[in-house]
Design an enzyme around this catalytic site. Structure first.
Site, PDB file in Angstrom:
ATOM      1  NE  ARG B  95      30.637  35.272  22.166  1.00  0.00           N
ATOM      2  CZ  ARG B  95      30.068  34.426  21.582  1.00  0.00           C
ATOM      3  NH1 ARG B  95      30.107  33.248  21.958  1.00  0.00           N
ATOM      4  NH2 ARG B  95      29.622  34.388  20.304  1.00  0.00           N
ATOM      5  CG  ASP B 249      23.033  34.706  14.839  1.00  0.00           C
ATOM      6  OD1 ASP B 249      23.018  34.144  13.624  1.00  0.00           O
ATOM      7  OD2 ASP B 249      23.359  34.442  15.949  1.00  0.00           O
ATOM      8  CG  ASN B 259      21.443  32.555  10.225  1.00  0.00           C
ATOM      9  OD1 ASN B 259      21.663  32.328  11.508  1.00  0.00           O
ATOM     10  ND2 ASN B 259      21.439  31.605   9.435  1.00  0.00           N
TER      11      ASN B 259
END
Lengths: 371, 371
Positions: B95, B249, B259
């Site tokens: 990721r 985030d 976010n």
């Protein structure tokens, strides 16, 4: 508008066979294009009730043709009055909250009073239904003309590049007979060769944006991108939208706008970013009795299943899947109210006006109360 | 938190078998509860990459255990340095944008420098991974303590009845090890017997609200209702929400909050209706280098398939259905930025502060630049 390059309407009388109404069965869009043939009152009532067709203007016209089919199809030993009464209550029960439905039926009941024979009645109802369809087309076409000027002004101000328009739900020609309301200015701009790009909110829960508006625009050849509703704020924040145009289910005499759930959020984001937010509406959807949208407009709560499940294409078949935990509680509000302070202007068939009581009365002076 | 009445974490070391990591495979929630057993680096890398687990804190801890499994599992003829290097690049590639992932791997690489034998290395990596898990639990627990006081204050002000909280996405314990960030105050209030009701945005496009948050809350017994994201503005307009708590985030040093896409719209509606809008975040997600969220935070664009298709349960099987016309263009922005002016306060593990640079520096004085 066009499908595979051929002009269509959402509902029409079959060529060479005035006993048959044809319509696009919207339940299968965008995955399957199905034309349904309707010959009886029962068939049209089911089509309205089970949402083969939807959209206030289209429902109204469909009901008007339903009254015509009811009389055409009626056994000769029944009283005409009873036939019309039964048809009227059968149709009114299909979508009890649809204002246009009531209005279209009342209009046919008024027409029928003039008839002197069943044959004449059938003819009168047929002509009136066709007239209502044409009136809707004309009203939408005019909304488009007025909206087109707004798009042209924004394009002129912008200088160059495509004009980017955000829309929500399906206020398109599939909700009307042709043109649509919010989409009419887009189609007219496109047909005039203006470079434009439409950002289409998918419009949860029923996803009319992703399934109907995207399909409409694609078929007519208009450049567009589907986004989740959540992304519309981001796009406005990043100046990727020049203006927003949405439809309206009901507008108060003071300019408050009830429309598909989520419209209020789009309007907030437009306002926060100084982006014009227009509402396109036929004047038939103005509720001249109401002054405060938030307190006076009752918001319909619909079935939980529209939120917990969604329909889509899987292995070539249209299927419904469950999205939430099986026992989860769900609420499903169908509309919200955008306060007039967030609406840049209303686009009606008579022109563009501020979302205020005075703005609307300038366009519709016949609605002024006598002093 | 609890599942069927039994306390769980999202990831843990198997009891009596420290060579096995167990985790909840989130791909099948809310429809199937599956526990996956992981014994190798490859398995944990796939689990991260294919989103058996997600959420920044959880990804970090999983990667830390991945480094441990890599060393445990390595053939004895390989150089330890090479093993750690390979594991690190394998995990980082899963990721690439996840900050916690990089951070957790770097922390394990630092630990490994202290080892004098492979056996000691294995032990050190295991202990550090467990420590990181415990630190995350403790950080979330503290966020909950601070947030609980805000809920208590709102309850006191309200007088009586349930406290209604809106949340977006899954900033829940499934994104962390336990408690969650935005959900931690809710669980603590619930465990304390405070009457509360959570309104859960489904959170298109990946529907983490409808599938994960609703499931979490339901399993723990917290009263909740799932809505489409579009409905959150309506609920605030009608005063059915007392406060909103969301996760983050990435938060800038000045208090702008990146976010899940749609958060900005919720914040606008909260602001328009005078409803407190809180953001819960561990300080590890503060980006002290950034000052202007909208211009400086790069927003990830994800695959169109997340918008065009959706997964759900159909005839007992988990299936994906297509929602849009097959060829429609789609854009999929994963996050948006909520400007600090719309954030009532930030809830961190050190306490609650205004969403401003000075507010954050009061809680984190070590971040002050030397004068």
């Amino acid at each position: 508008m066009k499908i595979h390059g051929i002009p269509y309407r959402s509902l029409w009388v079959k060529q060479g066979d005035p006993h048959t109404i044809q319509l696009i069965d919207q339940r299968y869009l965008p995955h399957k294009f199905v034309i349904e043939e309707i010959r009886t009152l029962d068939e049209i009532a089911s089509a309205i009730q089970e949402m083969h067709l939807r959209g206030a203007p289209l429902i109204g016209v469909a009901a008007a043709f339903g009254m015509y089919l009811a009389l055409l199809d009626a056994p000769s030993d029944q009283s005409l009055e009873k036939i019309m009464e039964d048809a009227s209550s059968r149709l009114k029960a299909t979508r009890p909250t649809a204002v246009n439905l009531q209005w279209a039926i009342e209009r046919q009941l008024k027409v029928i009073r003039r008839m002197r024979s069943k044959e004449e009645g059938v003819q009168l109802l047929f002509e009136e239904a066709q007239k209502m369809a044409e009136e809707d087309v004309e009203s939408c076409r005019r909304i488009g003309e007025h909206g087109l000027r707004l798009i042209e002004a924004i394009r002129a101000k912008k200088g160059g590049g495509a004009v980017h328009i955000l829309t929500h739900c399906n206020a398109g020609w599939l909700a009307c007979i042709d043109w649509g309301t919010a989409t009419s200015p887009m189609y007219q701009a496109f047909d005039k060769g203006i470079d434009l790009h439409i950002w289409v909110n998918e419009t949860r829960p029923r996803n009319q944006g992703a399934s109907l508006t995207a399909w409409e625009l694609g078929q007519h050849g208009v450049s567009h991108t589907v986004i989740v509703d959540n992304a519309s704020g981001y796009l406005m924040q990043r100046r990727k939208i020049d203006l927003a145009i949405v439809g309206s289910d009901r507008t108060t005499a003071t300019g408050d706008v009830a429309n598909k759930i989520g419209t209020y959020l789009m309007a907030l984001a437009a306002h926060d970013n100084g982006i014009p937010f227009y509402v396109a509406l036929p004047s038939t959807s103005i509720d001249w009795e109401k002054r405060e949208g938030i307190s006076e407009i009752l918001i319909e709560e619909r079935r939980a299943e529209e939120v917990t499940h969604i329909q889509g294409l899987c292995d070539g078949e249209i299927k419904k899947v469950l999205l939430t935990p099986r026992e989860t509680q769900v609420a499903n509000y169908a509309f919200d109210v955008t306060p007039r302070r967030l609406v840049t202007a209303l686009i009606t068939e008579r022109g563009v006006c501020p979302a205020t009581e005075e703005g609307l009365l300038q366009l519709f002076p016949e609605k002024r109360m006598p002093p």
